[in-house]
Design a protein around this motif. Structure first.
Motif, PDB file in Angstrom:
ATOM      1  N   UNK A 167       0.920  -1.255  -0.157  1.00  0.00           N
ATOM      2  CA  UNK A 167       0.146  -0.114  -0.028  1.00  0.00           C
ATOM      3  C   UNK A 167       0.883   1.227   0.174  1.00  0.00           C
ATOM      4  N   UNK A 168       0.158   2.255   0.291  1.00  0.00           N
ATOM      5  CA  UNK A 168       0.993   3.656   0.399  1.00  0.00           C
ATOM      6  C   UNK A 168       0.516   4.441   1.617  1.00  0.00           C
ATOM      7  N   UNK A 169       1.545   5.218   2.049  1.00  0.00           N
ATOM      8  CA  UNK A 169       1.455   5.712   3.525  1.00  0.00           C
ATOM      9  C   UNK A 169       1.789   7.339   3.165  1.00  0.00           C
ATOM     10  N   UNK A 170       0.892   8.041   3.276  1.00  0.00           N
ATOM     11  CA  UNK A 170       1.363   9.732   3.237  1.00  0.00           C
ATOM     12  C   UNK A 170       2.256   9.817   4.413  1.00  0.00           C
ATOM     13  N   UNK A 171       2.438   9.431   5.513  1.00  0.00           N
ATOM     14  CA  UNK A 171       3.166   9.665   6.526  1.00  0.00           C
ATOM     15  C   UNK A 171       4.696   9.202   6.154  1.00  0.00           C
ATOM     16  N   UNK A 172       4.695   7.992   5.724  1.00  0.00           N
ATOM     17  CA  UNK A 172       6.052   7.662   5.199  1.00  0.00           C
ATOM     18  C   UNK A 172       6.635   8.412   4.069  1.00  0.00           C
ATOM     19  N   UNK A 173       5.688   8.828   3.211  1.00  0.00           N
ATOM     20  CA  UNK A 173       6.271   9.707   2.112  1.00  0.00           C
ATOM     21  C   UNK A 173       6.766  11.167   2.607  1.00  0.00           C
ATOM     22  N   UNK A 174       5.804  11.733   3.398  1.00  0.00           N
ATOM     23  CA  UNK A 174       6.392  13.035   4.129  1.00  0.00           C
ATOM     24  C   UNK A 174       7.774  12.913   4.748  1.00  0.00           C
ATOM     25  N   UNK A 175       7.839  11.863   5.547  1.00  0.00           N
ATOM     26  CA  UNK A 175       9.094  11.605   6.291  1.00  0.00           C
ATOM     27  C   UNK A 175      10.503  11.369   5.237  1.00  0.00           C
ATOM     28  N   UNK A 176      10.070  10.613   4.231  1.00  0.00           N
ATOM     29  CA  UNK A 176      11.037  10.512   3.135  1.00  0.00           C
ATOM     30  C   UNK A 176      11.443  11.785   2.484  1.00  0.00           C
ATOM     31  N   UNK A 177      10.520  12.789   2.286  1.00  0.00           N
ATOM     32  CA  UNK A 177      10.736  13.868   1.564  1.00  0.00           C
ATOM     33  C   UNK A 177      11.531  14.752   2.645  1.00  0.00           C
ATOM     34  N   UNK A 178      11.196  14.777   3.910  1.00  0.00           N
ATOM     35  CA  UNK A 178      11.932  15.664   4.935  1.00  0.00           C
ATOM     36  C   UNK A 178      13.396  15.026   4.878  1.00  0.00           C
ATOM     37  N   UNK A 179      13.493  13.864   4.777  1.00  0.00           N
ATOM     38  CA  UNK A 179      14.859  13.175   4.886  1.00  0.00           C
ATOM     39  C   UNK A 179      15.958  13.593   3.633  1.00  0.00           C
ATOM     40  N   UNK A 180      15.254  13.761   2.466  1.00  0.00           N
ATOM     41  CA  UNK A 180      15.967  14.122   1.631  1.00  0.00           C
ATOM     42  C   UNK A 180      16.176  15.521   0.922  1.00  0.00           C
ATOM     43  N   UNK A 181      15.446  16.332   1.468  1.00  0.00           N
ATOM     44  CA  UNK A 181      15.208  17.843   1.134  1.00  0.00           C
ATOM     45  C   UNK A 181      16.464  18.443   1.620  1.00  0.00           C
ATOM     46  N   UNK A 182      17.194  18.936   0.615  1.00  0.00           N
ATOM     47  CA  UNK A 182      18.446  19.825   1.050  1.00  0.00           C
ATOM     48  C   UNK A 182      18.377  21.297   0.673  1.00  0.00           C
ATOM     49  N   UNK A 183      17.306  21.531   0.114  1.00  0.00           N
ATOM     50  CA  UNK A 183      17.009  22.794  -0.383  1.00  0.00           C
ATOM     51  C   UNK A 183      16.901  23.121  -1.727  1.00  0.00           C
ATOM     52  N   UNK A 184      17.439  22.027  -2.502  1.00  0.00           N
ATOM     53  CA  UNK A 184      17.144  22.397  -3.982  1.00  0.00           C
ATOM     54  C   UNK A 184      16.048  21.570  -4.720  1.00  0.00           C
ATOM     55  N   UNK A 185      15.055  20.824  -3.939  1.00  0.00           N
ATOM     56  CA  UNK A 185      13.867  20.466  -4.525  1.00  0.00           C
ATOM     57  C   UNK A 185      14.043  18.963  -4.244  1.00  0.00           C
ATOM     58  N   UNK A 186      12.843  18.276  -4.475  1.00  0.00           N
ATOM     59  CA  UNK A 186      12.626  16.827  -4.253  1.00  0.00           C
ATOM     60  C   UNK A 186      11.860  16.471  -5.615  1.00  0.00           C
ATOM     61  N   UNK A 187      12.368  15.372  -6.108  1.00  0.00           N
ATOM     62  CA  UNK A 187      11.571  14.693  -7.126  1.00  0.00           C
ATOM     63  C   UNK A 187      10.879  13.526  -6.636  1.00  0.00           C
ATOM     64  N   UNK A 188       9.529  13.352  -6.764  1.00  0.00           N
ATOM     65  CA  UNK A 188       8.761  12.247  -6.413  1.00  0.00           C
ATOM     66  C   UNK A 188       8.655  11.144  -7.520  1.00  0.00           C
ATOM     67  N   UNK A 189       8.783   9.892  -7.443  1.00  0.00           N
ATOM     68  CA  UNK A 189       8.929   8.907  -8.513  1.00  0.00           C
ATOM     69  C   UNK A 189       7.769   7.764  -7.812  1.00  0.00           C
ATOM     70  N   UNK A 190       6.478   7.778  -8.113  1.00  0.00           N
ATOM     71  CA  UNK A 190       5.757   6.830  -7.723  1.00  0.00           C
ATOM     72  C   UNK A 190       5.834   5.681  -8.883  1.00  0.00           C
TER      73      UNK A 190
END
Length: 125
Positions: A43-66
């Protein structure tokens, strides 16, 4: 550096695709896996995706690949133009192209474009 989040229904698929992308592009590229639900099921989890975005965000943007279905819908909830963008690309090929391009220091638009180019890659000519 642009960060990448690989969103899959499968925790294992997301983790292995992320490991492959880091292995090819280099371990310094911020790639996170957001696979499955909070309890490790399909399945998918919004919370897990939000945590992952926060973990990789270095200020230059984040690309989501579903991968498909609800992972796309979940990714759409987090889109922020110019900051967090959704890539409509093949899961593995797009992740590799994006990771290599991010590792070369490209900006978010260029990383997205590289991932999108993976749609045209032909394995047999």
């Amino acid at each position: 550096m642009v960060g990448l989040v690989l969103i899959s229904h499968s925790p294992g698929l997301a983790a292995e695709a992320a490991a492959l992308a880091r292995g090819i592009a280099g371990s310094e590229v911020p790639v996170a896996a957001a696979g499955g639900t909070q309890d490790g099921e399909l399945g998918t989890s919004l919370d897990l995706v939000e945590q992952a975005v926060a973990a990789v965000d270095q200020g230059d943007g984040v690309l989501l690949i579903p991968d498909l279905g609800s992972s796309v819908l979940t990714a759409r909830l987090l889109e922020e133009p110019g900051k967090v963008v959704l890539a409509d690309v093949p899961f593995v090929e797009g992740a590799i192209a994006a990771a290599v391009t991010a590792g070369a220091g490209a900006g978010l638009a260029e990383v997205l474009a590289a991932a999108e180019e993976s749609r045209a890659y032909r394995k047999l000519q």
